[in-house]
Design an enzyme around this catalytic site. Structure first.
Site, PDB file in Angstrom:
ATOM      1  N   PRO A 636       0.737  -1.269   0.156  1.00  0.00           N
ATOM      2  CA  PRO A 636      -0.020   0.284  -0.151  1.00  0.00           C
ATOM      3  C   PRO A 636       1.011   1.353  -0.165  1.00  0.00           C
ATOM      4  CG  PRO A 636      -0.946  -1.639   1.587  1.00  0.00           C
ATOM      5  CD  PRO A 636       0.506  -2.025   0.996  1.00  0.00           C
ATOM      6  N   GLU A 709       0.961   3.963 -13.964  1.00  0.00           N
ATOM      7  CA  GLU A 709       0.339   5.129 -15.197  1.00  0.00           C
ATOM      8  C   GLU A 709      -1.161   5.942 -14.320  1.00  0.00           C
ATOM      9  OE1 GLU A 709       2.224   3.732 -19.249  1.00  0.00           O
ATOM     10  OE2 GLU A 709       1.796   1.801 -17.844  1.00  0.00           O
TER      11      GLU A 709
HETATM   12 MO1  MOS Z   1       5.391   2.598 -19.924  1.00  0.00          MO
HETATM   13  S1  MOS Z   1       5.295   4.699 -20.719  1.00  0.00           S
HETATM   14  O1  MOS Z   1       4.803   1.900 -19.714  1.00  0.00           O
HETATM   15  O2  MOS Z   1       7.578   2.970 -19.270  1.00  0.00           O
END
Ligand code: MOS
Length: 748
Positions: A636, A709
């Site tokens: 976490p 991401e």
């Molecule tokens: Mo990334 S753009 O999945 O390193």
């Protein structure tokens, strides 16, 4: 549920701090450029100062005469390469510049390489190389050339996806918006710029180089230098950030390797900050048109997302923004179309949340405008349009988790009671206050990885895979998974990663590294435990002899599955069996059927508060709340840190980052940290991350998705929408600047 997922437990889920943290803060961790092999030479490349044309003469006399200079390579004396840098012979191959011609394709392209005894001499001599150009006017930006339809869109996905009757969907709409957004070129700027130390020994090549794809890139380097992949050793124990840029082979690195071979000495090359703006990829600029329609109740009848992305004149990398509309909203008809346009720039590449960061920025702002047009609260509008599909329908099936993200995020933020109309709230200092939201979404892919796990006679475990830690904590989270696989506490695990002589750890990218490398590690540990169990169950001297129901592993002991009172330690079992270590192997990849049956995404909801000076329009993001459902959270503490990092990048996207070209020369005028703005601590206040519990039985046996991401997605739109809510001005070009709000206020 498989046995492995039941046994998954005591180490994963703990907020362990980074195991490599002390090495990093004390400087003991060695990054690529920290390597200084005997006889090291230093290379500095000379960048082109025009964006299009050719070098007609390169004056290297002064550079060659500079003390300490060993050689100056130009297209005229550059040694041959075995592989064509203008070919695309392997996965993720990009055309790249290795002094193969005098042609200039973008500013900052290498036009010569100076190699010297010291980095100072190489740097100074590089300044003494004088190019004479035949320059052509650069084609730049979204209107520099004619758009075309690329062969594919985001990462090989189709350039166009249609379902339903879009024309009918538009015709049936009672409320409609038609909006165009622009996002700028952004450049990956990892703290550690690209660096390489290349050392040849005959036809054996050793590279100290930060890599997000350690084993895979051996073959790529081998291609260019005409040697088999096995002859290439890559050491990449630490990366100071990657963001996609270090998953790709770049021209300057190849030049350093070439120089090392020609000069028969190790060569180091590290990019200067401004050289990051060109030869090592970036996020291409986009222009996105969104046409959305709804019926009387605010349910989408059409979602039509068209994106134009800038790529280079010599290769295709499409920032596939239109992809972002494919996975989220239940619309009667949908069209996602990707166009591209060529410009005299370095080829873009994958950059954190490629396609989806840009696409969700536009989508989530457009959805907000659509909600306004339909007279609905933006959260209510999203809840009405979210695809509540079930597993197996080919639509996102984790809708319950996303609904939970909306609920928990809204509650934490205090969304209820938000006035629908803009410019309704001020704080006690008279600043305009606005609240906005955006939905976060990112694919949950898996690549392929292998791992090896060894139970040693002393009761410790060794786990090995060529995983890459970009700073996100892979050394720690993956070791936690491995420890569970081996049934050992984390302290008893030695974790080896970051080198190409280990089993292939796959790609650290796409937010799939933990799921993929972690899956392989867990499988390898389970395999070692299974072998140990076979030894114990077959040994009449073991308390586990003949344990027919099988064994389970816990804290360095095996227990009879059906009788906890029968157990024996790993140390005892191995000792009695002759003292040889027990080794297991494992691999992980997603079965193709699973990927066909289910859409696989992580989800989230981001809420933003901004405060804006009513006279000066200075923008402050005062609060960001993100609630994310990303499957099983291994650590976490680290996951929260990743999500925060993504949200900060979202803030950066919304308000700061933009590479600007000089239109005459095609050079980027802000290629440094003074001019290329990123948020500093003072820009980031009140970050709050919630990880929403989610059990996903389909993504992989461990239920792991990714957190690397998704934080960017949702955040950009949330901030853009909050700025509208504060001011009443919709800015559709990122980054949003004071001048845009001043212009908006004058037209009001
Ligand atoms: Mo990334 S753009 O999945 O390193």
């Amino acid at each position: 549920m498989s046995e492995t997922s039941i046994r998954f437990g005591s180490n994963a889920g703990q907020s362990v701090t980074r195991r490599d943290g002390i090495a990093k803060v004390t400087g003991a961790a060695t990054f690529a450029a920290d390597n200084h092999p005997e006889g090291l030479l230093h290379a500095v490349y000379v960048p082109a100062t025009i964006a299009r044309g050719r070098v007609i003469r390169l004056d290297t006399v002064a550079a060659k005469a500079h003390p300490g200079v060993v050689e100056v390579f130009t297209p005229e004396n550059r040694p041959a390469l075995a592989g064509d840098p203008d070919a695309k012979p392997f996965l993720f191959a990009f055309r790249t510049e290795v002094l193969q011609s005098a042609e200039i394709r973008y500013a900052n392209q290498p036009i010569a390489l100076v190699v010297a005894e010291t980095v100072e001499a190489a740097t100074e001599a590089a300044r003494l190389v004088v190019p004479h150009y035949e320059a052509l006017p650069p084609r730049l930006g979204l209107d520099g050339d004619a758009p075309y339809k690329p062969e594919s869109g985001n990462f090989g996905r189709p350039a166009e996806t249609v379902f339903g009757d879009v024309a009918a969907g538009h015709a049936a709409a009672r409320h409609a918006v038609d909006l165009t957004y622009e996002t700028p070129a952004q450049y990956h700027n990892a703290m550690e710029t690209h660096a390489i130390v290349a050392t040849w020994d005959g036809d054996q090549l050793a590279l100290d180089v930060p890599s997000q794809a350690i084993v895979m890139s051996r073959g790529a380097y081998g291609y260019y230098f005409g040697i088999p992949a096995e002859n290439v050793t890559i050491r990449s124990p630490y990366l100071g950030g990657g963001f996609g840029s270090k998953a790709v082979i770049n021209g300057p690195a190849l030049l350093a390797i070439l120089a090392a071979r020609a000069l028969r000495r190790p060569v180091k090359l590290m990019l200067r900050r401004e050289q990051m703006f060109g030869p090592v990829g970036h996020r291409g600029a986009t222009r996105q048109r969104l046409r959305i329609g709804t019926d009387d109740d605010g349910r989408m009848t059409a979602l039509d997302h068209e994106s134009l992305a800038v790529t280079s004149t010599f290769d295709d990398f499409i920032e596939g923004a239109a992809d972002a509309s494919l996975g989220l909203y239940a619309t009667e008809s949908l069209r996602s179309t990707q166009y591209a346009v060529r410009a005299d720039i370095g080829t873009p590449g994958p950059m954190r949340a490629p396609g989806i960061a840009t696409g969700s920025a536009a989508l989530e702002c457009a959805v907000d405008e659509m909600a306004e047009a339909a007279g609905l609260d933006p959260l209510e509008f999203r809840l009405r349009n979210y695809a509540d599909a079930e597993p197996g329908t080919g639509r996102p099936y984790s809708s319950k988790a996303l609904r939970e993200c909306y609920r928990q995020g809204a509650e934490r933020f205090g969304w209820a009671g938000r006035p629908l109309a803009p410019r309704q709230m001020t704080d006690d200092r008279g600043l305009l206050v606005g609240w906005g939201m955006g939905t976060a979404l990112f694919h949950a892919p898996m690549f392929a990885a292998e791992a090896r796990a060894t139970l040693r006679p002393d009761g410790t475990g060794l786990v090995e895979t060529a995983a890459a830690d970009m700073g996100q904590g892979a050394w720690t989270a993956l070791a936690q998974i491995a420890a569970d696989g081996l049934g050992l506490p984390l302290e008893k695990i030695e974790f080896r990663a970051g080198a190409s002589d280990l089993p292939d750890g796959g790609i650290a990218g796409g937010s799939g590294h933990t799921a993929t490398a972690g899956g392989a590690l867990h499988a390898a540990g389970s395999d070692a435990v299974r072998r140990l169990g076979e030894i114990a169950v077959a040994d009449p001297a073991s308390p586990l002899f003949g344990a027919n129901a099988g064994v389970v592993a816990r804290d360095g002991r095996l227990f009879a599955r059906d009788d906890d009172s029968r157990s024996e330690s790993y140390v005892e079992i191995i000792a009695r069996a002759g003292g040889a270590a027990v080794q297991g192997t494992g691999s992980a990849a997603r079965p193709p059927e699973a990927a066909e049956r289910h859409a696989m995404y992580s989800h989230g909801a981001v809420f933003a508060e901004v405060k804006i000076d009513p006279a000066l329009f200075q923008i402050r993001v005062t609060r960001l709340v993100g609630a994310f459902a990303a499957g099983r959270i291994i650590n976490p503490h680290l996951a929260t840190s990743q999500l925060m990092g993504g949200m900060i990048w979202g803030l950066s996207f919304a308000l700061h980052e933009e590479a600007r070209h000089d239109r005459r020369t095609g050079r980027i005028v802000n290629a440094d940290f003074a001019g290329y703005h990123i948020p500093v601590n003072a820009d980031v206040a009140g970050l709050d991350v919630i990880t929403v519990h989610e059990e996903d039985p389909h993504v992989n046996p461990l239920g792991i998705k990714g957190v690397g991401e998704i934080g960017i997605t949702g955040t950009v739109g949330a901030i853009g929408n909050a700025i509208w809510h504060a001011t009443g001005t919709r800015v559709r070009r990122f980054p949003i600047r004071i001048a845009d709000l001043l212009a908006g206020s004058q037209s009001m």
